[in-house]
Design a protein around this motif. Structure first.
Motif, PDB file in Angstrom:
ATOM      1  N   ALA A  90      -0.659  -5.230   0.935  1.00 11.67           N
ATOM      2  CA  ALA A  90      -0.297  -3.775   0.914  1.00 11.67           C
ATOM      3  C   ALA A  90      -0.789  -2.783   0.469  1.00 11.67           C
ATOM      4  O   ALA A  90      -1.066  -1.753   1.258  1.00 11.67           O
ATOM      5  CB  ALA A  90       1.104  -4.533  -0.603  1.00 11.67           C
ATOM      6  N   ALA A 103       0.901   0.524   2.489  1.00 11.22           N
ATOM      7  CA  ALA A 103       2.550  -0.134   2.501  1.00 11.22           C
ATOM      8  C   ALA A 103       3.162  -0.101   1.256  1.00 11.22           C
ATOM      9  O   ALA A 103       2.542   0.306  -0.291  1.00 11.22           O
ATOM     10  CB  ALA A 103       2.508  -1.627   3.227  1.00 11.22           C
ATOM     11  N   ALA A 105       4.462  -5.234  -2.663  1.00  8.00           N
ATOM     12  CA  ALA A 105       4.496  -6.793  -1.890  1.00  8.00           C
ATOM     13  C   ALA A 105       6.855  -7.064  -2.401  1.00  8.00           C
ATOM     14  O   ALA A 105       6.083  -7.613  -1.687  1.00  8.00           O
ATOM     15  CB  ALA A 105       3.922  -7.693  -2.786  1.00  8.00           C
ATOM     16  N   PHE A 156       8.910  -1.753   3.741  1.00  3.37           N
ATOM     17  CA  PHE A 156       8.028  -2.292   5.096  1.00  3.37           C
ATOM     18  C   PHE A 156       8.811  -1.571   6.768  1.00  3.37           C
ATOM     19  O   PHE A 156       7.716  -1.466   6.922  1.00  3.37           O
ATOM     20  CB  PHE A 156       7.968  -3.720   5.807  1.00  3.37           C
ATOM     21  CG  PHE A 156       7.592  -3.813   3.720  1.00  3.37           C
ATOM     22  CD1 PHE A 156       6.127  -4.324   4.333  1.00  3.37           C
ATOM     23  CD2 PHE A 156       7.903  -4.222   3.099  1.00  3.37           C
ATOM     24  CE1 PHE A 156       5.280  -4.466   2.678  1.00  3.37           C
ATOM     25  CE2 PHE A 156       7.293  -5.186   2.033  1.00  3.37           C
ATOM     26  CZ  PHE A 156       5.825  -5.289   1.840  1.00  3.37           C
ATOM     27  N   TRP A 207      -2.361  -8.245  10.058  1.00  2.51           N
ATOM     28  CA  TRP A 207      -1.342  -6.998   9.477  1.00  2.51           C
ATOM     29  C   TRP A 207      -0.662  -6.075  11.091  1.00  2.51           C
ATOM     30  O   TRP A 207      -1.868  -6.988  11.946  1.00  2.51           O
ATOM     31  CB  TRP A 207      -1.876  -5.892   8.774  1.00  2.51           C
ATOM     32  CG  TRP A 207      -2.942  -6.333   7.615  1.00  2.51           C
ATOM     33  CD1 TRP A 207      -2.287  -5.485   6.628  1.00  2.51           C
ATOM     34  CD2 TRP A 207      -3.477  -6.852   7.627  1.00  2.51           C
ATOM     35  NE1 TRP A 207      -2.426  -5.895   5.666  1.00  2.51           N
ATOM     36  CE2 TRP A 207      -3.923  -6.144   5.944  1.00  2.51           C
ATOM     37  CE3 TRP A 207      -4.734  -7.015   7.757  1.00  2.51           C
ATOM     38  CZ2 TRP A 207      -4.994  -7.450   4.968  1.00  2.51           C
ATOM     39  CZ3 TRP A 207      -5.970  -8.229   7.347  1.00  2.51           C
ATOM     40  CH2 TRP A 207      -5.944  -8.199   5.686  1.00  2.51           C
TER      41      TRP A 207
END
Length: 173
Positions: A107, A112, A115, A122, A134
């Motif tokens: 992540a 991103a 987690a 997301f 990914w």
């Protein structure tokens, strides 16, 4: 255990004894997210974008060996063969904490959400991560910039990506 290429193998350890000793309260029993199939599809089709979208997917090679154990963890994940002691200097498959570590590092590399963020975060970030795989989508120019930052972070951390965007990456407009 042999890998699919027939040339390499991956270390697997029956770490049930070591896993029982892990103190989850020290890190907080974090639940990380692997997106459900429908949410993964929403990321893949670029839900929320108008106009052309691009898609990037990649896999890391030798991801877990790019992490290094602390010496105490290496000793705790040791085994004996023929009276000789061997230590795992890198994480072995079977260690209870490694899925959380892998998902958290992945992540970070992708820029991103954390987690354990909600699934919707997301989808909004147009990123799906499964350990060392990914999937990212977005308008082509924006995605190229995101992927460049992602690949730069990966290189800085010693993570080798496959396919490489410039040579083997997949992009659909």
């Amino acid at each position: 255990v042999p890998k699919s290429d027939g040339l390499h193998s991956r270390p697997i350890l029956d770490a049930r004894v070591q896993n029982q000793l892990f103190e989850w309260e020290r890190v907080g029993r974090s639940r990380f997210r692997l997106l459900r199939p429908l949410s993964h599809a929403r990321v893949g089709v670029g839900l929320g974008f108008e106009g052309p979208i691009a898609l990037y997917e990649c896999d890391a090679t030798s991801y877990f060996p790019s992490f290094r154990w602390a010496e105490s963890l290496a000793r705790a994940h040791a085994f004996r063969i023929g009276g000789k002691r061997y230590s795992h200097l890198v994480p072995a498959q079977g260690c209870t904490v490694m899925p959380l570590v892998a998902q958290s590092v992945s992540a970070f590399l992708a820029g991103a959400p954390v987690a354990d963020a909600p699934e919707a975060a997301f989808i909004r970030a147009h990123t799906s991560i499964v350990y060392d795989n990914w999937l990212m989508t977005g308008p082509p120019a924006l995605l190229r910039a995101r992927v460049a930052r992602f690949e730069q972070r990966a290189r800085a951390c010693g993570v080798v990506l496959k396919p490489n965007w410039a040579e083997e990456g997949v992009m659909i407009s």
